[in-house]
Design an enzyme around this catalytic site. Structure first.
Site, mmCIF file in Angstrom:
data_model
loop_
_atom_site.group_PDB
_atom_site.id
_atom_site.type_symbol
_atom_site.label_atom_id
_atom_site.label_comp_id
_atom_site.label_asym_id
_atom_site.label_seq_id
_atom_site.Cartn_x
_atom_site.Cartn_y
_atom_site.Cartn_z
ATOM 1 N N GLU A 179 44.535 37.709 33.921
ATOM 2 C CA GLU A 179 45.187 36.398 33.931
ATOM 3 C C GLU A 179 46.702 36.455 33.846
ATOM 4 O OE1 GLU A 179 42.453 37.116 32.264
ATOM 5 O OE2 GLU A 179 40.972 35.537 32.532
ATOM 6 N N GLU A 226 34.664 37.374 30.774
ATOM 7 C CA GLU A 226 34.410 36.487 29.626
ATOM 8 C C GLU A 226 32.942 36.037 29.582
ATOM 9 O OE1 GLU A 226 37.867 34.097 30.896
ATOM 10 O OE2 GLU A 226 38.410 34.043 28.780
ATOM 11 N N ALA A 274 37.627 32.764 37.137
ATOM 12 C CA ALA A 274 37.610 31.323 37.383
ATOM 13 C C ALA A 274 38.161 31.119 38.795
ATOM 14 C CB ALA A 274 38.482 30.617 36.363
ATOM 15 N N GLY A 333 37.241 35.133 34.060
ATOM 16 C CA GLY A 333 36.082 34.395 33.565
ATOM 17 C C GLY A 333 34.778 35.159 33.709
#
Ligand code: COA
Length: 262
Positions: free
Chosen positions: A134, A114, A66, A111
């Site tokens: 993260e 993911e 992200a 992300g």
């Protein structure tokens, strides 16, 4: 559709989606998630499109996470909304009625890892790097990583990667079951296309039902009680499809089936 961060192309029944922010290693900002959602919505029932390949622009990154610069000063409420919206989009991909392949051409971190895990199949180039870093940011994965990583590689190894934030290379990702295939970068698209083309020869309704049944196992049994019951129901429903009639007839007539996806 006006797209700022995605390139899309439809060729030979495949929708190609390229996340196109190479200067930021294709980091997923919120606009990119919104665009992904729009594209998946738009092509969900498009007769021309039978499968999807998602990749990242350039040769270095699939998606490096992200976009940290965007959420660094978010409030808890903004963080929750960001996570909810990401979940909605990634769930849409996971439950997509046609096959979705992640062609992972480099870093798949946070992300990015993911997003690849929300796809049905993963093909990685030899230079791909996976991880959920993260915790290094004082954060946890917010787009399904704590769940899908466990589903794919098991609790023990998932906890190790999630708690240490360690990255792993493509070869180890394959050994752990995180990816289906590892190929040289020059063969990434060909291998992804080859997988899709094999699936295209099968009954499309049945393929879609396989996805529903497998996902039901991990999502509280889907819409009709437990996941075994989901399989029972979907198995029965296959028998009212034209694909089933065509598939069984073709077998008995010793010819190739010509499925219509109905
Ligand atoms: N969010 C925002 N920007 C990112 C990013 C992310 N997740 N990942 C990379 N970028 C940006 C960098 O800030 C840099 O921008 P700049 O040129 O304006 O400084 C550019 O992309 C190139 O990255 P850089 O770090 O210089 O490349 P590198 O080859 O040295 O390192 C990584 C590559 C992937 C190891 C490193 O970029 C990284 O650790 N990224 C963050 C990964 C992460 O924590 N993801 C989870 C986020 S929740």
């Amino acid at each position: 559709m006006q797209l700022e961060n995605l390139l899309i192309e439809v060729k030979d029944n495949i929708l190609y989606i390229t996340i196109n922010r190479p200067k930021n290693l294709n980091a997923l900002n919120i606009k990119t998630i919104v665009e992904l959602d729009e594209v998946f919505e738009e092509y969900m029932y498009n007769d021309e499109v039978k499968g999807v390949i998602i990749t990242g622009a350039g040769e270095k990154a699939f998606v490096a996470g992200a976009d940290i610069s965007e959420f660094a000063d978010f409030t808890p409420e903004q963080g929750k909304t960001m996570s909810e919206n990401g979940h909605d989009t990634f769930d849409k991909i996971e439950n997509y009625p046609i096959p979705v392949v992640a062609a992972i051409n480099g870093y798949a971190l946070g992300g990015g890892c993911e997003l690849s895990m929300a796809c049905h199949l993963r093909v990685a180039s030899e230079n791909a790097i996976f991880g959920q870093p993260e915790v290094s940011l004082g954060l946890i994965p917010g787009y399904g990583g704590t769940q899908r990583l466990v589903e794919l590689i098991g609790k023990g190894k998932a906890l190790e990667l999630l708690m240490t934030g360690d990255s792993i290379n493509a070869a180890l990702a394959k050994e752990l079951g995180l990816v289906n295939y590892v190929v040289p970068q020059t063969e990434l698209m060909t291998k992804s296309e080859e997988l899709l083309k094999k699936i295209f020869t099968k009954g499309p309704v049945a393929v879609s039902k396989v996805v529903q049944c497998v996902n039901a196992h991990f999502r509280g049994g889907g819409y009709v009680g437990d996941s075994y019951h989901t399989e029972v129901t979907q198995f029965g429903q296959c028998m009212e499809t034209e694909d089933f009639t065509e598939g069984t007839t073709a077998f008995l007539e010793k010819r190739k089936a010509d499925f219509k996806g109905k």
